[in-house]
Write a protein that holds these residues in place. Sequence first.
Motif, PDB file in Angstrom:
ATOM      1  N   VAL A  35       0.750  -1.146   0.025  1.00 49.69           N
ATOM      2  CA  VAL A  35       0.141   0.042  -0.041  1.00 49.69           C
ATOM      3  C   VAL A  35       0.961   1.227  -0.041  1.00 49.69           C
ATOM      4  CG1 VAL A  35      -2.004   1.377   1.002  1.00 49.69           C
ATOM      5  CG2 VAL A  35      -1.709  -1.288   1.326  1.00 49.69           C
ATOM      6  N   PRO A  36       1.014   1.820  -1.041  1.00 52.20           N
ATOM      7  CA  PRO A  36       1.969   2.944  -1.158  1.00 52.20           C
ATOM      8  C   PRO A  36       1.033   4.099  -0.559  1.00 52.20           C
ATOM      9  CG  PRO A  36       0.997   2.694  -3.486  1.00 52.20           C
ATOM     10  CD  PRO A  36       0.703   1.448  -2.513  1.00 52.20           C
ATOM     11  N   ALA A  37       1.668   5.295   0.059  1.00 52.08           N
ATOM     12  CA  ALA A  37       0.742   6.407   0.653  1.00 52.08           C
ATOM     13  C   ALA A  37       1.864   7.681   0.153  1.00 52.08           C
ATOM     14  CB  ALA A  37       0.536   6.359   1.983  1.00 52.08           C
ATOM     15  N   ALA A  38       1.694   8.777   0.975  1.00 55.09           N
ATOM     16  CA  ALA A  38       2.666   9.918   0.608  1.00 55.09           C
ATOM     17  C   ALA A  38       3.906   9.789   1.072  1.00 55.09           C
ATOM     18  CB  ALA A  38       1.962  11.014   1.298  1.00 55.09           C
ATOM     19  N   PRO A  49     -12.851   3.332  -2.338  1.00 54.94           N
ATOM     20  CA  PRO A  49     -12.304   2.677  -3.520  1.00 54.94           C
ATOM     21  C   PRO A  49     -12.049   3.348  -4.914  1.00 54.94           C
ATOM     22  CG  PRO A  49     -13.928   1.432  -2.047  1.00 54.94           C
ATOM     23  CD  PRO A  49     -13.925   2.818  -1.797  1.00 54.94           C
ATOM     24  N   GLY A  50     -10.794   3.097  -5.385  1.00 53.78           N
ATOM     25  CA  GLY A  50     -10.740   3.937  -6.691  1.00 53.78           C
ATOM     26  C   GLY A  50     -10.436   5.373  -6.678  1.00 53.78           C
ATOM     27  N   PHE A  51     -10.166   5.805  -5.809  1.00 49.17           N
ATOM     28  CA  PHE A  51     -10.013   7.461  -5.300  1.00 49.17           C
ATOM     29  C   PHE A  51      -8.102   7.337  -5.365  1.00 49.17           C
ATOM     30  CE2 PHE A  51      -8.895  11.494  -3.701  1.00 49.17           C
ATOM     31  CZ  PHE A  51      -9.907  12.296  -4.153  1.00 49.17           C
ATOM     32  N   GLY A  52      -7.760   7.995  -6.606  1.00 47.01           N
ATOM     33  CA  GLY A  52      -6.447   8.116  -6.734  1.00 47.01           C
ATOM     34  C   GLY A  52      -5.937   9.375  -6.404  1.00 47.01           C
ATOM     35  N   TYR A  53      -4.795   9.610  -5.719  1.00 50.91           N
ATOM     36  CA  TYR A  53      -4.240  10.959  -5.467  1.00 50.91           C
ATOM     37  C   TYR A  53      -3.344  11.408  -6.592  1.00 50.91           C
ATOM     38  CZ  TYR A  53      -6.123  10.625  -0.829  1.00 50.91           C
ATOM     39  OH  TYR A  53      -6.970  10.922   0.207  1.00 50.91           O
ATOM     40  N   LEU A  54      -3.441  12.206  -7.382  1.00 51.12           N
ATOM     41  CA  LEU A  54      -2.608  12.440  -8.439  1.00 51.12           C
ATOM     42  C   LEU A  54      -1.527  13.679  -8.324  1.00 51.12           C
ATOM     43  CD1 LEU A  54      -5.100  11.003  -9.624  1.00 51.12           C
ATOM     44  CD2 LEU A  54      -5.030  12.193 -11.603  1.00 51.12           C
ATOM     45  N   THR A  55      -0.487  13.464  -8.829  1.00 53.78           N
ATOM     46  CA  THR A  55       0.435  14.371  -8.361  1.00 53.78           C
ATOM     47  C   THR A  55       1.066  14.942 -10.000  1.00 53.78           C
ATOM     48  OG1 THR A  55       2.358  12.971  -8.201  1.00 53.78           O
ATOM     49  CG2 THR A  55       1.241  13.717  -6.167  1.00 53.78           C
ATOM     50  N   GLY A  56       1.451  16.266 -10.072  1.00 53.37           N
ATOM     51  CA  GLY A  56       2.061  16.796 -11.096  1.00 53.37           C
ATOM     52  C   GLY A  56       3.412  17.295 -10.771  1.00 53.37           C
ATOM     53  N   ALA A  57       3.950  18.048 -11.881  1.00 54.47           N
ATOM     54  CA  ALA A  57       5.260  18.591 -11.932  1.00 54.47           C
ATOM     55  C   ALA A  57       5.114  20.177 -11.349  1.00 54.47           C
ATOM     56  CB  ALA A  57       6.149  18.596 -13.238  1.00 54.47           C
ATOM     57  N   GLY A  58       3.960  20.672 -11.590  1.00 52.63           N
ATOM     58  CA  GLY A  58       3.612  22.128 -11.483  1.00 52.63           C
ATOM     59  C   GLY A  58       3.360  22.722 -10.021  1.00 52.63           C
ATOM     60  N   ALA A  59       3.352  23.621  -9.674  1.00 52.00           N
ATOM     61  CA  ALA A  59       3.265  24.251  -8.403  1.00 52.00           C
ATOM     62  C   ALA A  59       1.672  24.350  -7.837  1.00 52.00           C
ATOM     63  CB  ALA A  59       3.898  25.833  -8.392  1.00 52.00           C
ATOM     64  N   TRP A  60       1.382  23.244  -7.642  1.00 52.24           N
ATOM     65  CA  TRP A  60      -0.042  23.182  -7.291  1.00 52.24           C
ATOM     66  C   TRP A  60      -0.172  23.040  -5.731  1.00 52.24           C
ATOM     67  CZ3 TRP A  60      -3.740  23.597 -10.716  1.00 52.24           C
ATOM     68  CH2 TRP A  60      -3.164  23.380 -11.979  1.00 52.24           C
ATOM     69  N   ASP A  61      -0.679  23.938  -5.074  1.00 51.32           N
ATOM     70  CA  ASP A  61      -0.839  23.731  -3.441  1.00 51.32           C
ATOM     71  C   ASP A  61      -1.762  24.713  -3.237  1.00 51.32           C
ATOM     72  OD1 ASP A  61      -0.174  23.698  -0.933  1.00 51.32           O
ATOM     73  OD2 ASP A  61       1.369  24.716  -0.675  1.00 51.32           O
ATOM     74  N   VAL A  62      -2.865  24.004  -3.213  1.00 50.65           N
ATOM     75  CA  VAL A  62      -4.511  24.626  -2.862  1.00 50.65           C
ATOM     76  C   VAL A  62      -4.994  24.019  -1.655  1.00 50.65           C
ATOM     77  CG1 VAL A  62      -6.695  25.013  -4.120  1.00 50.65           C
ATOM     78  CG2 VAL A  62      -4.485  24.642  -5.281  1.00 50.65           C
ATOM     79  N   PRO A  63      -5.204  24.867  -0.762  1.00 50.23           N
ATOM     80  CA  PRO A  63      -5.840  24.236   0.574  1.00 50.23           C
ATOM     81  C   PRO A  63      -7.149  23.538   0.245  1.00 50.23           C
ATOM     82  CG  PRO A  63      -6.124  26.592   0.518  1.00 50.23           C
ATOM     83  CD  PRO A  63      -5.166  26.457  -0.701  1.00 50.23           C
ATOM     84  N   ARG A  64      -7.758  22.786   1.347  1.00 47.44           N
ATOM     85  CA  ARG A  64      -9.011  22.558   1.070  1.00 47.44           C
ATOM     86  C   ARG A  64      -9.890  23.519   1.349  1.00 47.44           C
ATOM     87  NH1 ARG A  64      -9.225  16.760   2.799  1.00 47.44           N
ATOM     88  NH2 ARG A  64      -7.082  15.817   2.550  1.00 47.44           N
ATOM     89  N   LEU A 120     -10.050   2.521 -12.318  1.00 42.80           N
ATOM     90  CA  LEU A 120      -8.815   3.042 -13.699  1.00 42.80           C
ATOM     91  C   LEU A 120      -7.733   3.725 -13.004  1.00 42.80           C
ATOM     92  CD1 LEU A 120     -11.152   4.496 -16.376  1.00 42.80           C
ATOM     93  CD2 LEU A 120     -10.178   2.550 -16.488  1.00 42.80           C
ATOM     94  N   LEU A 121      -7.986   4.377 -11.773  1.00 38.02           N
ATOM     95  CA  LEU A 121      -6.708   5.217 -11.286  1.00 38.02           C
ATOM     96  C   LEU A 121      -5.872   4.290 -10.471  1.00 38.02           C
ATOM     97  CD1 LEU A 121      -8.578   8.660 -10.919  1.00 38.02           C
ATOM     98  CD2 LEU A 121      -7.166   8.000 -12.949  1.00 38.02           C
ATOM     99  N   ARG A 122      -5.096   3.781 -10.894  1.00 38.79           N
ATOM    100  CA  ARG A 122      -3.968   2.770 -10.145  1.00 38.79           C
ATOM    101  C   ARG A 122      -2.809   3.615 -10.091  1.00 38.79           C
ATOM    102  NH1 ARG A 122      -6.434  -0.151 -13.778  1.00 38.79           N
ATOM    103  NH2 ARG A 122      -4.601  -0.943 -14.844  1.00 38.79           N
ATOM    104  N   PRO A 123      -2.039   3.207  -8.761  1.00 37.10           N
ATOM    105  CA  PRO A 123      -0.904   3.684  -8.438  1.00 37.10           C
ATOM    106  C   PRO A 123       0.230   3.621  -9.815  1.00 37.10           C
ATOM    107  CG  PRO A 123      -1.263   2.726  -6.521  1.00 37.10           C
ATOM    108  CD  PRO A 123      -2.473   2.179  -7.730  1.00 37.10           C
ATOM    109  N   GLY A 124       0.533   4.836 -10.303  1.00 37.57           N
ATOM    110  CA  GLY A 124       1.676   4.545 -11.425  1.00 37.57           C
ATOM    111  C   GLY A 124       1.010   5.168 -12.899  1.00 37.57           C
ATOM    112  N   TRP A 133      -5.452  -0.200  -4.414  1.00 33.81           N
ATOM    113  CA  TRP A 133      -6.412   0.686  -5.074  1.00 33.81           C
ATOM    114  C   TRP A 133      -7.499   1.007  -4.206  1.00 33.81           C
ATOM    115  CZ3 TRP A 133      -6.865  -4.606  -8.145  1.00 33.81           C
ATOM    116  CH2 TRP A 133      -5.520  -4.854  -8.730  1.00 33.81           C
ATOM    117  N   GLY A 134      -7.404   1.178  -3.003  1.00 29.49           N
ATOM    118  CA  GLY A 134      -8.198   1.744  -2.111  1.00 29.49           C
ATOM    119  C   GLY A 134      -9.185   0.913  -1.814  1.00 29.49           C
ATOM    120  N   ILE A 135      -9.112  -0.176  -1.785  1.00 34.50           N
ATOM    121  CA  ILE A 135     -10.030  -1.500  -1.523  1.00 34.50           C
ATOM    122  C   ILE A 135      -9.564  -2.126  -0.273  1.00 34.50           C
ATOM    123  CG2 ILE A 135     -11.295  -3.465  -2.302  1.00 34.50           C
ATOM    124  CD1 ILE A 135     -10.689  -2.225  -5.241  1.00 34.50           C
TER     125      ILE A 135
END
Lengths: 210, 279
Positions: free
Chosen positions: A45-48, A128-143, A194-198, B26-28
């Motif tokens: 299980v990968p995380a941050a 289930p299926g919620f992916g945390y997506l990261t990019g190269a840009g300066a995205w830092d937006v509070p909730r 569809l949104l799996r790590p990698g 996958w969050g499951i």
Amino acid sequence: MPGGGIRVLPSGSTALLVELADLEEVLGLYAALVEEPLPGVVDVVPAARTVLLTVDPAATTLEAVQAAVRRTTPRTGRRGTGELLEVPVHYDGADLADVGELLGCDPDEVVRRHTAEEWTVAFCGFSPGFGYLTGAGAWDVPRRATPRTRVPAGSVALAGEFSGVYPRASPGGWQLLGHTGLAVFDLSRDPAALLRPGTRVRFVDVGSGR
Amino acid sequence: MTALTVLATGPLSTVQDAGRPGQAAWGIGRSGACDRAAHRLANRLVGNDEDAATVEVTFGGLAVRADADVLVTTTGARCAGSSCHDAPVTLPAGAELRLGPPATGLRTYLAVRGGIAVPPVLGSRSTDLLAGLGPAVLSPGVVLPVGDPTRPEPGVDLAPVPDPAGGTVTVRVLPGPRRDWFPDAAWAALTATAWVVSSDSNRVGVRLEGAPLERSSTRELPSEGMVRGALQVPPSGQPVLFLADHPVTGGYPVIGYVTDGDVDRCAQLRPGQLLRLRG
């Protein structure tokens, strides 16, 4: 430098938590453990900043898995090699203007940046299926200061350094940029998520009409 | 096909098997039976594979009717009215099994020879209440199909296993990944307190009430993976002991872990019961 920078933390009698310096190292170790699975490891299980390994105690021991993970060479340069998924987005989200203000640009520029970015699913969680997506840009937006009690399925959103797509309606505090008709989690499909790590993701602007 | 018809469910009855291991990335989450040992025993007694689906009954109240002769057993919390507890018995066609409240313990597993054969979701028949996956929570009128036997009948009359304990339960706890986010006094308090099981407990976790545990670090923890048995400490300082439907990742520090085998006994704790965590 196999195993050099990693810290292995205890997580009970059936799991180990590997702590790494940053998300890139997490992606690299996770990729290695997917390509060459360790015997007796049930879940990775990968995380941050961490990778959790759950073992089957009937098949291996925590000591053996710890030694094996320290011998594992993380893959480098993994960003940008996963399967590419295009996500069509109607950029009509309620928070588009607020996000523009936070980033110091107008809403069109938010859309331009969000679609120009090549995102990578770093890890999953929340639902289930919620992916945390990261990019190269300066995205830092509070909730959002006050989370919404219901965010519709398919909402495309931002929070912290991450972008995400809500697989189904749920409460949520992320900033809403728009919505997609693509079902990112569908039980009738294999794999359902569809949104799996990698996985790499490109958001494509398909106009604002519903 | 042979079937059981649900007549009553008590507070909560769900179908459970060994869950969905291998999909956490996958969050499951894994989900599955909360008391895995009792679930496996129930299956063994009726000659099923250990991971066949059973009905997990919370605080009794389940009633079912068989439409054909079926071999059944209950394990875990011993309910009044169960003539088949820890012992396989044939429930004749048309007969009803009605479970009263258990004397001790919380969760009872009803196994039927052939297993509960509702359609699997992502490889499992378990209801995951947190993720909203798997079969719906059982309700009166639901017909549960029974599968075909996969093994010979075991020829066992009775399993001599102790009933879940009433009163104070003591389990073993190991330091968790974020033990160092807490002062030594907090670990001492964790292992010295007789924690009261809260009525807010469910399949996600057992909520424990006692003097709040202090943290030495107030940093934000980036979410990290966890498994059942984790003792997560939210800002209230009142630990939550995670059970089967725990979230895949969590953002509060885990001070310790109850050893995996002891988590089964924690799944039998009822509100108001006392739990001691032995370091």
